[in-house]
Write a protein that holds these residues in place. Structure first.
Motif, PDB file in Angstrom:
ATOM      1  N   ILE A   1     -12.378  -3.670   2.324  1.00 41.06           N
ATOM      2  CA  ILE A   1     -12.831  -2.662   1.373  1.00 41.06           C
ATOM      3  C   ILE A   1     -13.943  -1.833   1.993  1.00 41.06           C
ATOM      4  O   ILE A   1     -14.729  -2.337   2.799  1.00 41.06           O
ATOM      5  CB  ILE A   1     -13.301  -3.326   0.052  1.00 41.06           C
TER       6      ILE A   1
ATOM      7  N   THR B   1       0.831  -1.206   0.000  1.00 45.08           N
ATOM      8  CA  THR B   1       0.000   0.000   0.000  1.00 45.08           C
ATOM      9  C   THR B   1       0.865   1.255   0.000  1.00 45.08           C
ATOM     10  O   THR B   1       0.599   2.213  -0.736  1.00 45.08           O
ATOM     11  CB  THR B   1      -0.927   0.020   1.226  1.00 45.08           C
TER      12      THR B   1
ATOM     13  N   TYR C   1      -7.203  -6.250  -2.082  1.00 41.69           N
ATOM     14  CA  TYR C   1      -8.067  -5.813  -0.987  1.00 41.69           C
ATOM     15  C   TYR C   1      -9.476  -6.392  -1.120  1.00 41.69           C
ATOM     16  O   TYR C   1     -10.127  -6.688  -0.111  1.00 41.69           O
ATOM     17  CB  TYR C   1      -8.125  -4.289  -0.927  1.00 41.69           C
TER      18      TYR C   1
ATOM     19  N   LEU D   1      -9.455   1.722   6.526  1.00 41.11           N
ATOM     20  CA  LEU D   1     -10.842   1.987   6.105  1.00 41.11           C
ATOM     21  C   LEU D   1     -11.430   3.155   6.885  1.00 41.11           C
ATOM     22  O   LEU D   1     -12.582   3.125   7.318  1.00 41.11           O
ATOM     23  CB  LEU D   1     -11.714   0.737   6.283  1.00 41.11           C
TER      24      LEU D   1
ATOM     25  N   VAL E   1      -9.321   7.656  -2.917  1.00 43.86           N
ATOM     26  CA  VAL E   1      -8.024   7.396  -3.549  1.00 43.86           C
ATOM     27  C   VAL E   1      -7.748   8.341  -4.721  1.00 43.86           C
ATOM     28  O   VAL E   1      -6.658   8.906  -4.818  1.00 43.86           O
ATOM     29  CB  VAL E   1      -7.915   5.921  -3.994  1.00 43.86           C
TER      30      VAL E   1
ATOM     31  N   THR F   1     -14.303   4.348   1.646  1.00 39.81           N
ATOM     32  CA  THR F   1     -13.131   5.228   1.681  1.00 39.81           C
ATOM     33  C   THR F   1     -12.242   5.068   0.451  1.00 39.81           C
ATOM     34  O   THR F   1     -11.418   5.946   0.170  1.00 39.81           O
ATOM     35  CB  THR F   1     -12.294   4.956   2.948  1.00 39.81           C
ATOM     36  N   ILE F   2     -12.430   3.978  -0.278  1.00 36.34           N
ATOM     37  CA  ILE F   2     -11.643   3.774  -1.495  1.00 36.34           C
ATOM     38  C   ILE F   2     -11.930   4.870  -2.514  1.00 36.34           C
ATOM     39  O   ILE F   2     -11.122   5.161  -3.397  1.00 36.34           O
ATOM     40  CB  ILE F   2     -11.925   2.375  -2.097  1.00 36.34           C
TER      41      ILE F   2
ATOM     42  N   PHE G   1      -6.040  -3.055  -5.457  1.00 36.35           N
ATOM     43  CA  PHE G   1      -7.485  -3.089  -5.251  1.00 36.35           C
ATOM     44  C   PHE G   1      -8.009  -4.523  -5.314  1.00 36.35           C
ATOM     45  O   PHE G   1      -8.861  -4.919  -4.508  1.00 36.35           O
ATOM     46  CB  PHE G   1      -8.199  -2.238  -6.304  1.00 36.35           C
TER      47      PHE G   1
ATOM     48  N   LEU H   1      -7.242   2.906   2.683  1.00 34.48           N
ATOM     49  CA  LEU H   1      -7.161   1.567   2.098  1.00 34.48           C
ATOM     50  C   LEU H   1      -6.967   0.470   3.137  1.00 34.48           C
ATOM     51  O   LEU H   1      -7.579  -0.600   3.034  1.00 34.48           O
ATOM     52  CB  LEU H   1      -6.014   1.510   1.079  1.00 34.48           C
TER      53      LEU H   1
END
Length: 270
Positions: free
Chosen positions: A142, A77, A136, A233, A149, A145-146, A133, A230
């Motif tokens: 997951i 990450t 994850y 979360l 990004v 909050t993704i 991704f 990521l």
């Protein structure tokens, strides 16, 4: 600023050509071609995971889903974030000098090869983020909050591009700058919480209060923000997000303005 955006839009085709040229030339003559854009970060990940996750055993915080404690994923990450910053900065520094022969023959805005090189870096970043991704999703860590990004990536792009454009001018004047920056970025890598959790530093605040400046390192803030959305979360917090917006805007504005003022003069020295 509006004038600058119009100029960038006007030369969007040329910028795209430089980006395609960069992508095609990067692995030209290689048997595996663009596959190296994935092999290289995975090899780095494997090396760091072995040394710092197995031999030295850095502690890994529990992820947002309450069960994930995989050091390779935690490390990857941060590595994706670092690789993007490092690649945009270094490619921007070299792009101006690399375009020197063309600039002496044909008139075009010097920012075109720099922006083109940054766009080319996005291809590799897209591959790395895509893989991250998928990982994850597989481990089911997951959340909404993704969606943050792209915002963080945009801020990081502005910060790295501004820094790269600023250094590109100095590198055109003094070619030692490229080597100096390479050394400094190597130090910055270990001065940021990439291969280790930030708690290893924050736990020392009471004993060494001066260490609090550690969190003002923009790369520290970016890495922790990406890990917030990521890995943990969680929303990175308005304070951290505001700091990243401020730093990115200032560095991009200073870098762009300085580059625009000096690029025409240094073109004769390339």
């Amino acid at each position: 600023m509006t004038q600058s955006l119009r100029e960038v839009w006007q030369y969007r085709g040329l910028i795209g050509n430089f980006a395609r040229r960069e992508i095609k030339g990067k692995y030209k003559g290689s048997l595996l071609g663009s596959a190296w854009s994935l092999i290289n970060p995975l090899a780095t990940l494997a090396t760091y995971s072995l040394v710092f996750g197995f031999i030295l055993r850095f502690p890994t915080p529990v992820a947002g889903n309450g069960s994930l404690t995989s050091f390779p994923i935690y490390l990857f990450t941060a590595l994706v974030v670092w690789n993007f910053f490092h690649s945009v900065t270094m490619s921007s520094i070299g792009a101006l000098v690399g375009a020197g022969p063309l600039l002496r023959k044909i008139h075009f805005p010097p920012f075109a090869p720099v922006l083109g090189s940054a766009i080319a870096v996005l291809q590799q970043t897209a591959i790395e983020f895509g893989l991250l991704f998928v990982v994850y999703v597989i481990v089911w860590n997951i959340s909404w909050t993704i969606l943050l990004v792209p915002v963080l990536l945009l801020l990081l792009s502005g910060f790295a591009l501004g820094l790269g454009m600023l250094l590109a001018i100095f590198n055109a004047w003094f070619r030692d700058v490229n080597y100096i920056v390479t050394v400094l970025l190597g130090l910055l890598f270990y001065a940021s919480p990439i291969i280790y959790p930030i708690t290893l530093v924050t736990d020392l605040y009471d004993e060494h209060p001066w260490l609090r400046i550690y969190e003002f390192n923009p790369i520290t803030a970016f890495v922790e923000a990406f890990r917030d959305v990521l890995w943990d979360l969680e929303f990175p917090g308005w304070g951290r997000l505001g700091y990243l917006v401020l730093v990115s805007a200032i560095v991009l504005a200073v870098g762009w303005s300085f580059f625009q003022r000096k690029a025409a003069d240094v073109s004769e020295e390339l």
